[in-house]
Design a protein around this motif. Structure first.
Motif, mmCIF file in Angstrom:
data_model
loop_
_atom_site.group_PDB
_atom_site.id
_atom_site.type_symbol
_atom_site.label_atom_id
_atom_site.label_comp_id
_atom_site.label_asym_id
_atom_site.label_seq_id
_atom_site.Cartn_x
_atom_site.Cartn_y
_atom_site.Cartn_z
ATOM 1 N N LEU A 163 -5.196 -6.324 -5.849
ATOM 2 C CA LEU A 163 -6.883 -6.999 -5.721
ATOM 3 C C LEU A 163 -7.457 -8.311 -5.785
ATOM 4 O O LEU A 163 -8.762 -8.644 -5.006
ATOM 5 C CB LEU A 163 -7.824 -6.501 -7.049
ATOM 6 N N GLN A 175 -2.265 -1.733 -5.234
ATOM 7 C CA GLN A 175 -3.608 -2.576 -4.336
ATOM 8 C C GLN A 175 -3.610 -4.143 -5.467
ATOM 9 O O GLN A 175 -3.882 -3.913 -6.671
ATOM 10 C CB GLN A 175 -4.732 -2.027 -5.332
ATOM 11 N N ASN A 177 -6.003 -9.979 -3.070
ATOM 12 C CA ASN A 177 -6.167 -10.696 -2.023
ATOM 13 C C ASN A 177 -6.669 -11.265 -1.023
ATOM 14 O O ASN A 177 -7.202 -11.411 0.418
ATOM 15 C CB ASN A 177 -5.977 -9.228 -1.755
ATOM 16 N N LYS A 192 -9.433 2.795 1.754
ATOM 17 C CA LYS A 192 -9.525 2.433 0.565
ATOM 18 C C LYS A 192 -7.850 0.881 0.634
ATOM 19 O O LYS A 192 -7.980 0.083 0.651
ATOM 20 C CB LYS A 192 -8.966 2.511 -0.470
ATOM 21 N N ARG A 193 -7.079 0.705 1.813
ATOM 22 C CA ARG A 193 -6.201 -0.064 2.078
ATOM 23 C C ARG A 193 -7.360 -0.783 3.206
ATOM 24 O O ARG A 193 -6.538 -2.465 2.947
ATOM 25 C CB ARG A 193 -5.115 0.980 2.890
ATOM 26 N N ILE A 238 -2.483 5.357 -1.711
ATOM 27 C CA ILE A 238 -3.360 5.110 -1.508
ATOM 28 C C ILE A 238 -3.754 5.556 0.030
ATOM 29 O O ILE A 238 -3.300 5.657 1.342
ATOM 30 C CB ILE A 238 -3.652 3.617 -1.037
ATOM 31 N N MET A 281 -4.171 -6.403 -10.768
ATOM 32 C CA MET A 281 -3.757 -5.173 -9.585
ATOM 33 C C MET A 281 -4.024 -3.393 -9.894
ATOM 34 O O MET A 281 -3.581 -3.845 -11.508
ATOM 35 C CB MET A 281 -1.814 -5.405 -9.887
ATOM 36 N N ASN A 282 -3.987 -2.126 -8.916
ATOM 37 C CA ASN A 282 -4.187 -1.695 -9.298
ATOM 38 C C ASN A 282 -2.919 -0.582 -8.843
ATOM 39 O O ASN A 282 -2.348 -1.406 -7.815
ATOM 40 C CB ASN A 282 -4.946 -0.843 -8.515
ATOM 41 N N ASN A 331 -8.499 -3.016 1.389
ATOM 42 C CA ASN A 331 -8.261 -4.203 0.137
ATOM 43 C C ASN A 331 -8.245 -5.749 1.222
ATOM 44 O O ASN A 331 -7.917 -6.898 0.532
ATOM 45 C CB ASN A 331 -7.481 -4.050 0.240
ATOM 46 N N HIS A 342 -1.528 2.947 -7.828
ATOM 47 C CA HIS A 342 -1.670 4.434 -7.221
ATOM 48 C C HIS A 342 -0.687 5.394 -7.111
ATOM 49 O O HIS A 342 0.747 4.778 -6.747
ATOM 50 C CB HIS A 342 -2.283 4.485 -6.582
ATOM 51 N N HIS A 375 0.686 -0.962 -0.741
ATOM 52 C CA HIS A 375 0.111 0.115 -0.364
ATOM 53 C C HIS A 375 1.165 1.362 0.198
ATOM 54 O O HIS A 375 0.681 2.271 -0.377
ATOM 55 C CB HIS A 375 -0.806 0.368 0.835
#
Length: 253
Positions: free
Chosen positions: A154, A152, A156, A190-191, A186, A180-181, A194, A183, A147
């Motif tokens: 996804l 991110q 997970n 949002k963390r 984060i 995966m995203n 996840n 950024h 993070h």
């Protein structure tokens, strides 16, 4: 056919292709193969993991040929990215794509098979597993590092983490990398969201919440609340999906 191999590939590319030609009938299957098919093969003493991705519908076949990188390509590239950033994932070997005039017909991601390891699922479900809480905290630290690097992950979920013990230390490897995203940064909420796929066990969520709160500088209660809310929303979403699926089945009858 599109074939991209890692630059430091130690074995013959032709040997890898020979395995691909017998993928359907040979090799040792991992899991039930209901979605993607994963098998491992012994190549001159080196164990290779071949992942064949599920066939797409005609629209996605076109998209993955002309507009978007295939899951195999993303897995290969993300593996190199993670290793470059000092994360652990089985060594990437190659990715292979087959196309026709419409689009992508099949794709494979090939990596070294990780031997003598446990899945994170094994550890979470076995309350007597040695150093269980320590490994959960190590996993939480891994997620915190990701993070902080703007990554991110996804998918997970616990089966996508493999754990090896080396010299009294636990090393966590990430697999199933294609989603995966990335950024610049984060935000905390949002963390925490996840973590929705990792477990619905309140005890494990409490450990993760306390550890992440300490690492981030937040409160454990806040972290636990956000994670639990995300878990419950995911559970509800899955239930609705099952009901809709059952409804469509009944309508067909």
């Amino acid at each position: 056919m599109k074939l991209i191999f890692a630059e430091d590939l130690p074995q013959s590319k032709y040997d890898v292709l020979s395995i691909l030609n017998k993928f359907k009938n040979d090799g040792t299957l991992i899991g039930n193969g209901s979605r993607n098919i994963i098998k491992f093969f012994n190549l001159n003493g080196l164990i290779l993991n071949f992942k064949s991705f599920k066939q797409h519908n005609i629209i996605n076949r076109h998209v993955y040929k002309f507009y978007r990188k295939s899951k195999a390509q993303r897995s290969f590239e993300y593996a190199h990215l993670l290793i470059k950033k000092n994360y652990h994932t089985p060594k990437p070997i190659a990715y292979i794509e087959n196309h026709d005039f419409i689009g992508l017909t099949s794709s494979y991601y090939i990596s070294e098979q990780l031997e003598n390891s446990w899945t994170f699922t094994d550890i979470l479900t076995d309350h007597s597993f040695p150093d269980r809480e320590k490994i959960i905290k190590e996993y939480t630290l891994l997620m915190f590092r990701l993070h902080n690097d703007g990554i991110q992950f996804l998918d997970n979920s616990p089966n996508n983490f493999l754990i090896q013990k080396k010299d009294e230390k636990y090393i966590i490897y990430m697999v199933d990398l294609n989603r995966m995203n990335f950024h610049e940064s984060i935000e905390l909420e949002k963390r925490l969201k996840n973590f929705a796929r990792i477990t619905n066990d309140p005890e494990i969520i409490k450990i993760i919440s306390h550890e992440y709160a300490q690492l981030f500088g937040s409160t454990a209660d806040y972290c636990e609340k956000i994670i639990l809310d995300a878990v419950n929303r995911l559970i509800l979403k899955r239930k609705v999906k099952k009901v809709l699926k059952l409804y469509k089945y009944i309508i067909k009858i």
